[in-house]
Design a protein around this motif. Structure first.
Motif, PDB file in Angstrom:
ATOM      1  N   PRO A  86      38.001 -43.461 -25.405  1.00  0.00           N
ATOM      2  CA  PRO A  86      37.113 -44.577 -25.753  1.00  0.00           C
ATOM      3  C   PRO A  86      35.764 -44.063 -26.255  1.00  0.00           C
ATOM      4  CG  PRO A  86      37.112 -44.255 -23.384  1.00  0.00           C
ATOM      5  CD  PRO A  86      38.115 -43.282 -23.954  1.00  0.00           C
ATOM      6  N   PHE A  87      35.300 -44.607 -27.342  1.00  0.00           N
ATOM      7  CA  PHE A  87      33.993 -44.248 -27.879  1.00  0.00           C
ATOM      8  C   PHE A  87      32.982 -45.288 -27.411  1.00  0.00           C
ATOM      9  CE2 PHE A  87      36.946 -42.327 -30.823  1.00  0.00           C
ATOM     10  CZ  PHE A  87      36.373 -41.100 -31.091  1.00  0.00           C
ATOM     11  N   PHE A  88      31.952 -44.831 -26.730  1.00  0.00           N
ATOM     12  CA  PHE A  88      30.868 -45.713 -26.302  1.00  0.00           C
ATOM     13  C   PHE A  88      29.588 -45.272 -27.003  1.00  0.00           C
ATOM     14  CE2 PHE A  88      33.743 -45.688 -22.605  1.00  0.00           C
ATOM     15  CZ  PHE A  88      33.967 -47.042 -22.466  1.00  0.00           C
ATOM     16  N   HIS A  89      28.807 -46.250 -27.417  1.00  0.00           N
ATOM     17  CA  HIS A  89      27.509 -45.961 -28.022  1.00  0.00           C
ATOM     18  C   HIS A  89      26.542 -45.529 -26.925  1.00  0.00           C
ATOM     19  CE1 HIS A  89      24.522 -46.201 -31.155  1.00  0.00           C
ATOM     20  NE2 HIS A  89      23.736 -46.863 -30.340  1.00  0.00           N
ATOM     21  N   TRP A  90      25.721 -44.532 -27.220  1.00  0.00           N
ATOM     22  CA  TRP A  90      24.708 -44.103 -26.246  1.00  0.00           C
ATOM     23  C   TRP A  90      23.794 -45.272 -25.893  1.00  0.00           C
ATOM     24  CZ3 TRP A  90      25.217 -39.780 -23.742  1.00  0.00           C
ATOM     25  CH2 TRP A  90      25.719 -38.640 -24.353  1.00  0.00           C
ATOM     26  N   ALA A  91      23.384 -45.335 -24.660  1.00  0.00           N
ATOM     27  CA  ALA A  91      22.382 -46.309 -24.222  1.00  0.00           C
ATOM     28  C   ALA A  91      21.090 -45.522 -24.004  1.00  0.00           C
ATOM     29  CB  ALA A  91      22.830 -46.995 -22.943  1.00  0.00           C
ATOM     30  N   PRO A  92      20.267 -45.361 -25.035  1.00  0.00           N
ATOM     31  CA  PRO A  92      19.123 -44.454 -24.955  1.00  0.00           C
ATOM     32  C   PRO A  92      18.125 -44.788 -23.854  1.00  0.00           C
ATOM     33  CG  PRO A  92      19.109 -45.676 -27.039  1.00  0.00           C
ATOM     34  CD  PRO A  92      20.358 -46.031 -26.315  1.00  0.00           C
ATOM     35  N   ALA A  93      18.015 -46.050 -23.471  1.00  0.00           N
ATOM     36  CA  ALA A  93      17.057 -46.414 -22.423  1.00  0.00           C
ATOM     37  C   ALA A  93      17.580 -46.076 -21.032  1.00  0.00           C
ATOM     38  CB  ALA A  93      16.740 -47.905 -22.510  1.00  0.00           C
ATOM     39  N   SER A  94      18.865 -45.796 -20.902  1.00  0.00           N
ATOM     40  CA  SER A  94      19.473 -45.528 -19.598  1.00  0.00           C
ATOM     41  C   SER A  94      19.385 -44.046 -19.262  1.00  0.00           C
ATOM     42  CB  SER A  94      20.937 -45.961 -19.604  1.00  0.00           C
ATOM     43  OG  SER A  94      21.538 -45.633 -18.379  1.00  0.00           O
ATOM     44  N   PRO A  95      19.001 -43.715 -18.023  1.00  0.00           N
ATOM     45  CA  PRO A  95      18.968 -42.306 -17.626  1.00  0.00           C
ATOM     46  C   PRO A  95      20.362 -41.739 -17.357  1.00  0.00           C
ATOM     47  CG  PRO A  95      18.340 -43.689 -15.790  1.00  0.00           C
ATOM     48  CD  PRO A  95      18.523 -44.598 -16.981  1.00  0.00           C
ATOM     49  N   TRP A  96      21.361 -42.601 -17.251  1.00  0.00           N
ATOM     50  CA  TRP A  96      22.712 -42.123 -16.960  1.00  0.00           C
ATOM     51  C   TRP A  96      23.678 -42.585 -18.044  1.00  0.00           C
ATOM     52  CZ3 TRP A  96      26.381 -45.978 -15.815  1.00  0.00           C
ATOM     53  CH2 TRP A  96      25.860 -47.239 -15.522  1.00  0.00           C
ATOM     54  N   VAL A  97      24.763 -41.839 -18.194  1.00  0.00           N
ATOM     55  CA  VAL A  97      25.799 -42.134 -19.177  1.00  0.00           C
ATOM     56  C   VAL A  97      26.905 -42.957 -18.527  1.00  0.00           C
ATOM     57  CG1 VAL A  97      27.549 -41.111 -20.685  1.00  0.00           C
ATOM     58  CG2 VAL A  97      25.313 -40.017 -20.446  1.00  0.00           C
ATOM     59  N   CYS A  98      27.454 -42.422 -17.433  1.00  0.00           N
ATOM     60  CA  CYS A  98      28.483 -43.114 -16.678  1.00  0.00           C
ATOM     61  C   CYS A  98      28.377 -42.701 -15.216  1.00  0.00           C
ATOM     62  CB  CYS A  98      29.880 -42.842 -17.234  1.00  0.00           C
ATOM     63  SG  CYS A  98      30.311 -41.114 -17.369  1.00  0.00           S
ATOM     64  N   ARG A  99      28.873 -43.552 -14.360  1.00  0.00           N
ATOM     65  CA  ARG A  99      28.806 -43.315 -12.912  1.00  0.00           C
ATOM     66  C   ARG A  99      30.214 -43.475 -12.362  1.00  0.00           C
ATOM     67  NH1 ARG A  99      25.054 -46.914 -11.746  1.00  0.00           N
ATOM     68  NH2 ARG A  99      23.412 -45.366 -11.896  1.00  0.00           N
ATOM     69  N   PHE A 100      30.719 -42.411 -11.731  1.00  0.00           N
ATOM     70  CA  PHE A 100      32.085 -42.436 -11.212  1.00  0.00           C
ATOM     71  C   PHE A 100      32.091 -42.870  -9.754  1.00  0.00           C
ATOM     72  CE2 PHE A 100      32.328 -39.623 -14.837  1.00  0.00           C
ATOM     73  CZ  PHE A 100      33.393 -40.202 -15.506  1.00  0.00           C
ATOM     74  N   ARG A 101      33.086 -43.669  -9.427  1.00  0.00           N
ATOM     75  CA  ARG A 101      33.286 -44.129  -8.055  1.00  0.00           C
ATOM     76  C   ARG A 101      34.644 -43.620  -7.591  1.00  0.00           C
ATOM     77  NH1 ARG A 101      31.704 -50.149  -9.893  1.00  0.00           N
ATOM     78  NH2 ARG A 101      33.346 -49.602 -11.338  1.00  0.00           N
ATOM     79  N   GLY A 102      34.797 -43.341  -6.318  1.00  0.00           N
ATOM     80  CA  GLY A 102      36.080 -42.937  -5.761  1.00  0.00           C
ATOM     81  C   GLY A 102      36.257 -41.442  -5.596  1.00  0.00           C
ATOM     82  N   PHE A 103      35.463 -40.630  -6.274  1.00  0.00           N
ATOM     83  CA  PHE A 103      35.502 -39.178  -6.106  1.00  0.00           C
ATOM     84  C   PHE A 103      34.114 -38.625  -6.408  1.00  0.00           C
ATOM     85  CE2 PHE A 103      36.481 -39.827 -10.583  1.00  0.00           C
ATOM     86  CZ  PHE A 103      35.747 -38.844 -11.215  1.00  0.00           C
ATOM     87  N   THR A 104      33.857 -37.426  -5.941  1.00  0.00           N
ATOM     88  CA  THR A 104      32.581 -36.774  -6.199  1.00  0.00           C
ATOM     89  C   THR A 104      32.716 -35.921  -7.450  1.00  0.00           C
ATOM     90  OG1 THR A 104      32.038 -36.755  -3.858  1.00  0.00           O
ATOM     91  CG2 THR A 104      30.823 -35.226  -5.259  1.00  0.00           C
ATOM     92  N   ALA A 105      31.992 -36.265  -8.481  1.00  0.00           N
ATOM     93  CA  ALA A 105      32.063 -35.562  -9.761  1.00  0.00           C
ATOM     94  C   ALA A 105      31.190 -34.313  -9.723  1.00  0.00           C
ATOM     95  CB  ALA A 105      31.607 -36.473 -10.891  1.00  0.00           C
TER      96      ALA A 105
END
Length: 154
Positions: free
Chosen positions: A39-58
């Motif tokens: 999946p291609f997602f556009h950057w969210a420049p105002a956000s300090p994070w890209v993605c946040r994973f739940r269920g495991f420690t990345a």
């Protein structure tokens, strides 16, 4: 000796998109199967994070583009040369189900869920887009069937 039937269905209900795949080994030999979403997602420049994973420690190896920050969030390192891009594997995900939140510039975030055990998952990005790539890997015996899906909600 290899033959298969493959069906893919996309379903849109309100603000939820589900991609469902079904694979059946119709051949006489075991069928090694490797599939991944891209999946291609556009950057969210105002956000300090890209993605946040739940269920495991990345975790991930040191690299100039991404890091894992607070709250298990993958962050973009802003001074990296994003025209050159960055590719790195997210560690710690094997065997877990996909359940991240993806930062989005106009929606705030998109929730993504998968119903298959992750084999591996790289993440890559460039100056315009970012993509985590959940991999499914399984061998199907003759006559065996496999079904999996990804759902995106905003």
């Amino acid at each position: 000796d290899h033959a298969l039937q493959l069906q893919r269905r996309l379903t849109l209900q309100g603000r939820e998109l589900t991609s469902t795949s079904q694979l059946r080994n119709t051949g006489d030999a075991p069928l090694p199967t490797i599939w991944f979403a891209h999946p291609f997602f556009h950057w969210a420049p105002a956000s300090p994070w890209v993605c946040r994973f739940r269920g495991f420690t990345a975790t991930m190896n040191d690299n100039p583009g991404f890091r894992v920050g607070a709250d298990n969030a993958v962050e973009r390192i802003s001074d990296h040369d994003w025209e050159a891009g960055q590719f790195v594997h997210i560690e710690g995900c094997t065997g877990y189900l996909l359940d991240p939140e993806q930062s989005h510039p106009s929606l705030g975030k998109i929730a993504v869920t998968g119903d298959f055990a992750l084999a591996r998952m790289p993440i890559w990005g460039n100056a315009c887009t970012v993509s985590f790539e959940p991999y499914l890997e399984q061998t199907l015996q003759p006559g065996e069937e496999l079904s999996w899906s990804l759902t995106y909600r905003s």
